[in-house]
Scaffold this motif. Sequence first.
Motif, short mmCIF file in Angstrom:
data_model
loop_
_atom_site.label_atom_id
_atom_site.label_comp_id
_atom_site.label_asym_id
_atom_site.label_seq_id
_atom_site.Cartn_x
_atom_site.Cartn_y
_atom_site.Cartn_z
N TYR A 60 24.26 21.00 -4.47
CA TYR A 60 24.09 22.36 -3.95
C TYR A 60 24.34 22.52 -2.45
N ARG A 61 24.57 21.44 -1.73
CA ARG A 61 24.85 21.53 -0.29
C ARG A 61 26.20 20.93 0.06
N MET A 62 27.13 20.92 -0.90
CA MET A 62 28.43 20.33 -0.64
C MET A 62 29.23 21.16 0.36
N ASP A 63 28.84 22.42 0.58
CA ASP A 63 29.51 23.22 1.60
C ASP A 63 29.07 22.82 3.01
N ILE A 64 27.92 22.17 3.13
CA ILE A 64 27.41 21.73 4.42
C ILE A 64 27.71 20.25 4.63
N VAL A 65 27.39 19.43 3.63
CA VAL A 65 27.70 18.00 3.67
C VAL A 65 29.11 17.87 3.08
N THR A 66 30.10 18.02 3.94
CA THR A 66 31.48 18.20 3.48
C THR A 66 32.22 16.90 3.19
N SER A 67 31.75 15.79 3.67
CA SER A 67 32.45 14.52 3.46
C SER A 67 32.15 13.98 2.06
N PRO A 68 33.19 13.80 1.24
CA PRO A 68 32.96 13.23 -0.09
C PRO A 68 32.37 11.82 -0.03
N ALA A 69 32.77 11.04 0.96
CA ALA A 69 32.23 9.68 1.10
C ALA A 69 30.73 9.72 1.36
N VAL A 70 30.29 10.65 2.16
CA VAL A 70 28.86 10.78 2.44
C VAL A 70 28.12 11.26 1.19
N ARG A 71 28.66 12.26 0.52
CA ARG A 71 28.01 12.77 -0.70
C ARG A 71 27.88 11.67 -1.76
N ASP A 72 28.87 10.79 -1.84
CA ASP A 72 28.83 9.72 -2.82
C ASP A 72 27.88 8.60 -2.45
N ASN A 73 27.40 8.58 -1.22
CA ASN A 73 26.52 7.50 -0.74
C ASN A 73 25.18 8.01 -0.20
N LEU A 74 24.72 9.14 -0.70
CA LEU A 74 23.48 9.73 -0.19
C LEU A 74 22.27 8.84 -0.43
N TYR A 75 22.23 8.16 -1.57
CA TYR A 75 21.09 7.26 -1.82
C TYR A 75 21.10 6.10 -0.83
N ARG A 76 22.27 5.59 -0.53
CA ARG A 76 22.35 4.49 0.44
C ARG A 76 21.93 4.98 1.83
N ILE A 77 22.35 6.17 2.20
CA ILE A 77 21.96 6.74 3.49
C ILE A 77 20.44 6.90 3.54
N MET A 78 19.85 7.36 2.44
CA MET A 78 18.39 7.52 2.38
C MET A 78 17.70 6.17 2.51
N ASP A 79 18.22 5.13 1.84
CA ASP A 79 17.62 3.80 1.93
C ASP A 79 17.73 3.23 3.34
N GLU A 80 18.89 3.41 3.96
CA GLU A 80 19.08 2.90 5.33
C GLU A 80 18.19 3.65 6.31
N ASP A 81 17.99 4.93 6.09
CA ASP A 81 17.11 5.71 6.96
C ASP A 81 15.67 5.23 6.81
N SER A 82 15.26 4.90 5.60
CA SER A 82 13.91 4.37 5.38
C SER A 82 13.74 3.04 6.09
N GLU A 83 14.75 2.20 6.00
CA GLU A 83 14.71 0.91 6.70
C GLU A 83 14.62 1.11 8.21
N TRP A 84 15.36 2.07 8.74
CA TRP A 84 15.32 2.39 10.17
C TRP A 84 13.91 2.82 10.57
N GLU A 85 13.29 3.66 9.75
CA GLU A 85 11.92 4.11 10.03
C GLU A 85 10.96 2.94 10.04
N ARG A 86 11.08 2.03 9.08
CA ARG A 86 10.20 0.85 9.04
C ARG A 86 10.38 0.01 10.30
N MET A 87 11.60 -0.16 10.74
CA MET A 87 11.85 -0.97 11.94
C MET A 87 11.29 -0.30 13.19
#
Length: 115
Positions: A60-87
């Motif tokens: 539902y936000r593909m008009d804002i998150v326009t990069s297909p590569a980013v949309r296809d890796n949102l779970y990885r981005i979320m995991d990396e962000d969680s790791e960043w927060e832990r660090m």
Amino acid sequence: ATAVSNAAAAAASVAGGENAMVPDTDDVMEKADRTIIESIVYALRYMRGEKLEPDFIKRYRMDIVTSPAVRDNLYRIMDEDSEWERMTEARTKIESVLHSFREEEEEEEPAAGGK
């Protein structure tokens, strides 16, 4: 004839040469990089600020998150962000422990000097 050819050469150099209409590959790559970075930033804002799930953002936000590569890796981005927060939280805890050790050491030094 030479005046015309000199004028044409000058105009071509000002316009960017023979390939004035062809975009520079560096500009194209810079725009693609910018699109990816902006998509990551928006995805993180949605995940953190609005607590949206990656599947929702992808659908539902593909008009804002326009990069297909980013949309296809949102779970990885979320995991990396969680790791960043832990660090960053771990770094903050370590800094506070080191600060408390310094304070204790500074308090002990005057007491040891008075004995």
